[in-house]
Scaffold this motif. Structure first.
Motif, PDB file in Angstrom:
ATOM      1  N   MET A   1       0.855  -1.178   0.000  1.00  0.00           N
ATOM      2  CA  MET A   1       0.000   0.000   0.000  1.00  0.00           C
ATOM      3  C   MET A   1       0.898   1.238   0.000  1.00  0.00           C
ATOM      4  O   MET A   1       1.867   1.318   0.733  1.00  0.00           O
ATOM      5  N   SER A   2       0.531   2.182  -0.820  1.00  0.00           N
ATOM      6  CA  SER A   2       1.302   3.415  -0.926  1.00  0.00           C
ATOM      7  C   SER A   2       0.423   4.595  -0.522  1.00  0.00           C
ATOM      8  O   SER A   2      -0.711   4.719  -0.987  1.00  0.00           O
ATOM      9  N   ILE A   3       0.948   5.439   0.308  1.00  0.00           N
ATOM     10  CA  ILE A   3       0.208   6.634   0.720  1.00  0.00           C
ATOM     11  C   ILE A   3      -0.096   7.517  -0.489  1.00  0.00           C
ATOM     12  O   ILE A   3      -1.138   8.163  -0.557  1.00  0.00           O
ATOM     13  N   PHE A   4       0.805   7.511  -1.472  1.00  0.00           N
ATOM     14  CA  PHE A   4       0.602   8.338  -2.660  1.00  0.00           C
ATOM     15  C   PHE A   4      -0.539   7.791  -3.532  1.00  0.00           C
ATOM     16  O   PHE A   4      -1.301   8.553  -4.115  1.00  0.00           O
ATOM     17  N   GLU A   5      -0.655   6.475  -3.591  1.00  0.00           N
ATOM     18  CA  GLU A   5      -1.760   5.855  -4.315  1.00  0.00           C
ATOM     19  C   GLU A   5      -3.087   6.206  -3.638  1.00  0.00           C
ATOM     20  O   GLU A   5      -4.068   6.557  -4.300  1.00  0.00           O
ATOM     21  N   ILE A   6      -3.100   6.143  -2.334  1.00  0.00           N
ATOM     22  CA  ILE A   6      -4.308   6.486  -1.574  1.00  0.00           C
ATOM     23  C   ILE A   6      -4.676   7.950  -1.795  1.00  0.00           C
ATOM     24  O   ILE A   6      -5.838   8.271  -2.059  1.00  0.00           O
ATOM     25  N   LEU A   7      -3.707   8.839  -1.713  1.00  0.00           N
ATOM     26  CA  LEU A   7      -3.981  10.269  -1.908  1.00  0.00           C
ATOM     27  C   LEU A   7      -4.468  10.558  -3.326  1.00  0.00           C
ATOM     28  O   LEU A   7      -5.377  11.377  -3.515  1.00  0.00           O
ATOM     29  N   MET A   8      -3.890   9.895  -4.312  1.00  0.00           N
ATOM     30  CA  MET A   8      -4.316  10.072  -5.695  1.00  0.00           C
ATOM     31  C   MET A   8      -5.775   9.656  -5.851  1.00  0.00           C
ATOM     32  O   MET A   8      -6.587  10.392  -6.421  1.00  0.00           O
ATOM     33  N   LEU A   9      -6.139   8.501  -5.306  1.00  0.00           N
ATOM     34  CA  LEU A   9      -7.507   8.020  -5.417  1.00  0.00           C
ATOM     35  C   LEU A   9      -8.484   8.906  -4.647  1.00  0.00           C
ATOM     36  O   LEU A   9      -9.612   9.130  -5.084  1.00  0.00           O
ATOM     37  N   LEU A  10      -8.055   9.422  -3.508  1.00  0.00           N
ATOM     38  CA  LEU A  10      -8.914  10.332  -2.745  1.00  0.00           C
ATOM     39  C   LEU A  10      -9.134  11.643  -3.498  1.00  0.00           C
ATOM     40  O   LEU A  10     -10.252  12.179  -3.516  1.00  0.00           O
ATOM     41  N   CYS A  11      -8.085  12.158  -4.120  1.00  0.00           N
ATOM     42  CA  CYS A  11      -8.225  13.404  -4.895  1.00  0.00           C
ATOM     43  C   CYS A  11      -9.147  13.200  -6.093  1.00  0.00           C
ATOM     44  O   CYS A  11     -10.035  14.013  -6.352  1.00  0.00           O
ATOM     45  N   PHE A  12      -8.936  12.124  -6.847  1.00  0.00           N
ATOM     46  CA  PHE A  12      -9.812  11.845  -7.983  1.00  0.00           C
ATOM     47  C   PHE A  12     -11.238  11.617  -7.482  1.00  0.00           C
ATOM     48  O   PHE A  12     -12.202  12.108  -8.063  1.00  0.00           O
ATOM     49  N   GLY A  13     -11.352  10.857  -6.398  1.00  0.00           N
ATOM     50  CA  GLY A  13     -12.671  10.548  -5.851  1.00  0.00           C
ATOM     51  C   GLY A  13     -13.413  11.777  -5.360  1.00  0.00           C
ATOM     52  O   GLY A  13     -14.640  11.833  -5.421  1.00  0.00           O
ATOM     53  N   ALA A  14     -12.695  12.772  -4.890  1.00  0.00           N
ATOM     54  CA  ALA A  14     -13.340  13.999  -4.412  1.00  0.00           C
ATOM     55  C   ALA A  14     -13.942  14.796  -5.559  1.00  0.00           C
ATOM     56  O   ALA A  14     -14.903  15.546  -5.371  1.00  0.00           O
ATOM     57  N   ALA A  15     -13.410  14.647  -6.756  1.00  0.00           N
ATOM     58  CA  ALA A  15     -13.891  15.416  -7.901  1.00  0.00           C
ATOM     59  C   ALA A  15     -15.168  14.837  -8.512  1.00  0.00           C
ATOM     60  O   ALA A  15     -15.987  15.585  -9.055  1.00  0.00           O
ATOM     61  N   TRP A  16     -15.353  13.524  -8.438  1.00  0.00           N
ATOM     62  CA  TRP A  16     -16.475  12.904  -9.144  1.00  0.00           C
ATOM     63  C   TRP A  16     -17.852  13.307  -8.618  1.00  0.00           C
ATOM     64  O   TRP A  16     -18.776  13.487  -9.428  1.00  0.00           O
ATOM     65  N   PRO A  17     -18.064  13.448  -7.315  1.00  0.00           N
ATOM     66  CA  PRO A  17     -19.400  13.868  -6.879  1.00  0.00           C
ATOM     67  C   PRO A  17     -19.821  15.221  -7.482  1.00  0.00           C
ATOM     68  O   PRO A  17     -20.984  15.412  -7.826  1.00  0.00           O
ATOM     69  N   PHE A  18     -18.871  16.142  -7.646  1.00  0.00           N
ATOM     70  CA  PHE A  18     -19.198  17.433  -8.249  1.00  0.00           C
ATOM     71  C   PHE A  18     -19.570  17.272  -9.715  1.00  0.00           C
ATOM     72  O   PHE A  18     -20.506  17.895 -10.205  1.00  0.00           O
ATOM     73  N   SER A  19     -18.837  16.419 -10.420  1.00  0.00           N
ATOM     74  CA  SER A  19     -19.127  16.166 -11.825  1.00  0.00           C
ATOM     75  C   SER A  19     -20.487  15.498 -11.993  1.00  0.00           C
ATOM     76  O   SER A  19     -21.267  15.856 -12.885  1.00  0.00           O
ATOM     77  N   ILE A  20     -20.776  14.538 -11.130  1.00  0.00           N
ATOM     78  CA  ILE A  20     -22.069  13.847 -11.182  1.00  0.00           C
ATOM     79  C   ILE A  20     -23.197  14.831 -10.887  1.00  0.00           C
ATOM     80  O   ILE A  20     -24.213  14.855 -11.578  1.00  0.00           O
ATOM     81  N   TYR A  21     -23.029  15.642  -9.866  1.00  0.00           N
ATOM     82  CA  TYR A  21     -24.052  16.625  -9.504  1.00  0.00           C
ATOM     83  C   TYR A  21     -24.307  17.591 -10.658  1.00  0.00           C
ATOM     84  O   TYR A  21     -25.455  17.889 -10.996  1.00  0.00           O
ATOM     85  N   LYS A  22     -23.236  18.077 -11.281  1.00  0.00           N
ATOM     86  CA  LYS A  22     -23.375  19.006 -12.398  1.00  0.00           C
ATOM     87  C   LYS A  22     -24.108  18.340 -13.565  1.00  0.00           C
ATOM     88  O   LYS A  22     -25.000  18.939 -14.171  1.00  0.00           O
ATOM     89  N   SER A  23     -23.753  17.101 -13.866  1.00  0.00           N
ATOM     90  CA  SER A  23     -24.421  16.374 -14.952  1.00  0.00           C
ATOM     91  C   SER A  23     -25.901  16.165 -14.639  1.00  0.00           C
ATOM     92  O   SER A  23     -26.759  16.306 -15.507  1.00  0.00           O
ATOM     93  N   TYR A  24     -26.189  15.822 -13.400  1.00  0.00           N
ATOM     94  CA  TYR A  24     -27.571  15.555 -12.991  1.00  0.00           C
ATOM     95  C   TYR A  24     -28.429  16.818 -13.048  1.00  0.00           C
ATOM     96  O   TYR A  24     -29.543  16.802 -13.562  1.00  0.00           O
ATOM     97  N   LYS A  25     -27.911  17.915 -12.520  1.00  0.00           N
ATOM     98  CA  LYS A  25     -28.682  19.161 -12.454  1.00  0.00           C
ATOM     99  C   LYS A  25     -28.803  19.852 -13.805  1.00  0.00           C
ATOM    100  O   LYS A  25     -29.859  20.376 -14.143  1.00  0.00           O
ATOM    101  N   SER A  26     -27.730  19.883 -14.572  1.00  0.00           N
ATOM    102  CA  SER A  26     -27.742  20.640 -15.824  1.00  0.00           C
ATOM    103  C   SER A  26     -28.404  19.874 -16.970  1.00  0.00           C
ATOM    104  O   SER A  26     -28.827  20.481 -17.945  1.00  0.00           O
TER     105      SER A  26
END
Length: 89
Positions: A1-26
């Protein structure tokens, strides 16, 4: 397990809810690429397979969560790209 892999996935994962919300609302597909989303889905699948075959740890759940969110965004893309039927008189 790599802390950098975890941080990368958390950063990418933090962006998707905003993208989903924008797609859903717009209800718009502007700025979205289904090809890009499919490539991301494949990347997450390969990340999951790597974890399963070589180094199974809890990080596989982060890959899975990201995979689900990108799949939802791709589903919204196809739902929003359907032509709107006009009311017939």
């Amino acid at each position: 397990m790599s802390i950098f892999e975890i941080l990368m996935l958390l950063c990418f994962g933090a962006a998707w809810p905003f993208s989903i919300y924008k797609s859903y609302k717009s209800k718009s597909v502007a700025g979205k690429s289904p090809y890009f989303l499919v490539i991301l889905i494949l990347g997450y699948i390969f990340g999951i397979l790597n974890k399963i075959f070589y180094n199974l740890d809890f990080v596989v759940y982060l890959y899975g969560l990201n995979l689900i969110m990108v799949s939802v965004d791709l589903t919204l893309y196809f739902k929003n790209s359907k032509p709107i039927k006009s009311e017939q008189k």
